[in-house]
Design a protein around this motif. Structure first.
Motif, mmCIF file in Angstrom:
data_model
loop_
_atom_site.group_PDB
_atom_site.id
_atom_site.type_symbol
_atom_site.label_atom_id
_atom_site.label_comp_id
_atom_site.label_asym_id
_atom_site.label_seq_id
_atom_site.Cartn_x
_atom_site.Cartn_y
_atom_site.Cartn_z
ATOM 1 N N LYS A 18 0.883 -1.298 0.138
ATOM 2 C CA LYS A 18 -0.040 -0.258 -0.038
ATOM 3 C C LYS A 18 0.970 1.258 0.082
ATOM 4 C CE LYS A 18 -3.877 -1.792 0.050
ATOM 5 N NZ LYS A 18 -5.226 -1.503 -0.872
ATOM 6 N N ASP A 22 -2.648 2.903 -3.243
ATOM 7 C CA ASP A 22 -3.948 2.351 -2.586
ATOM 8 C C ASP A 22 -4.847 1.880 -3.654
ATOM 9 O OD1 ASP A 22 -5.624 1.156 -1.028
ATOM 10 O OD2 ASP A 22 -6.241 3.169 -0.138
ATOM 11 N N VAL A 23 -4.406 0.913 -4.737
ATOM 12 C CA VAL A 23 -5.431 0.217 -5.632
ATOM 13 C C VAL A 23 -5.634 -1.152 -5.587
ATOM 14 C CG1 VAL A 23 -4.577 2.256 -7.291
ATOM 15 C CG2 VAL A 23 -3.418 0.013 -7.231
ATOM 16 N N ARG A 24 -6.532 -1.568 -6.226
ATOM 17 C CA ARG A 24 -6.916 -3.076 -6.312
ATOM 18 C C ARG A 24 -5.774 -3.816 -6.916
ATOM 19 N NH1 ARG A 24 -12.682 -5.465 -6.875
ATOM 20 N NH2 ARG A 24 -12.079 -7.710 -6.747
ATOM 21 N N GLY A 25 -5.234 -4.902 -6.332
ATOM 22 C CA GLY A 25 -4.394 -5.690 -6.802
ATOM 23 C C GLY A 25 -2.856 -5.230 -6.556
ATOM 24 N N VAL A 26 -2.722 -4.522 -5.975
ATOM 25 C CA VAL A 26 -1.340 -3.898 -5.520
ATOM 26 C C VAL A 26 -0.365 -5.015 -4.939
ATOM 27 C CG1 VAL A 26 -1.519 -2.651 -3.414
ATOM 28 C CG2 VAL A 26 0.169 -1.859 -4.936
ATOM 29 N N SER A 27 -1.077 -5.816 -4.199
ATOM 30 C CA SER A 27 -0.292 -6.675 -3.500
ATOM 31 C C SER A 27 0.380 -7.752 -4.442
ATOM 32 C CB SER A 27 -1.094 -7.663 -2.445
ATOM 33 O OG SER A 27 -1.636 -6.653 -1.492
ATOM 34 N N TYR A 28 -0.410 -8.133 -5.513
ATOM 35 C CA TYR A 28 0.157 -9.059 -6.640
ATOM 36 C C TYR A 28 1.149 -8.188 -7.356
ATOM 37 C CZ TYR A 28 0.146 -11.496 -10.902
ATOM 38 O OH TYR A 28 0.601 -12.315 -11.875
ATOM 39 N N SER A 29 0.916 -6.911 -7.621
ATOM 40 C CA SER A 29 1.843 -6.284 -8.462
ATOM 41 C C SER A 29 3.212 -5.855 -7.608
ATOM 42 C CB SER A 29 1.391 -4.783 -8.796
ATOM 43 O OG SER A 29 0.210 -4.742 -9.515
#
Length: 80
Positions: A18, A22-29
Motif C-alpha cells: 500500500k 492504494d489500488v486493487r491488486g497492488v499486493s500482486y503487483s
C-alpha cells in the motif's frame, strides 16, 4: 498506477504494497515489481517474497497446528 508510482519513486524502499499505491491488486503487483527490479524492499520482506522462512521446519507451537499443542481433538466437534 502502481507501476508509474514505483518508477517515480525509484530510490524508495517499499516495506508494504500500500506504500506504492492504494489500488486493487497492488499486493500482486508488489511482488512482480520486486521480481523485475522496479522496486526495492527490506531484507526481511525479500526473504518472504523468496519463500524463505525463519526457523523453517520447526513448529513454533502456534495455532497453525490442527491437532492443537497437546495433540488429539479439542472442542465440541470432538464429541461426535
Amino acid at each position: 498506477i502502481a507501476f508509474e508510482r514505483a518508477i517515480e519513486s525509484k530510490d524508495t524502499v517499499f516495506s508494504r504494497p500500500k506504500e506504492i499505491a492504494d489500488v486493487r491488486g497492488v499486493s500482486y503487483s508488489y511482488s512482480l515489481l520486486w521480481r523485475f527490479g522496479v522496486i526495492r524492499v527490506p531484507a526481511q520482506v525479500e526473504d518472504k517474497l523468496r519463500g524463505e522462512k525463519e526457523n523453517e521446519g520447526e513448529w513454533d507451537g502456534g495455532s497453525n497446528d490442527p491437532q492443537g499443542a497437546a495433540g488429539g481433538c479439542r472442542g465440541a466437534s470432538c464429541d461426535l
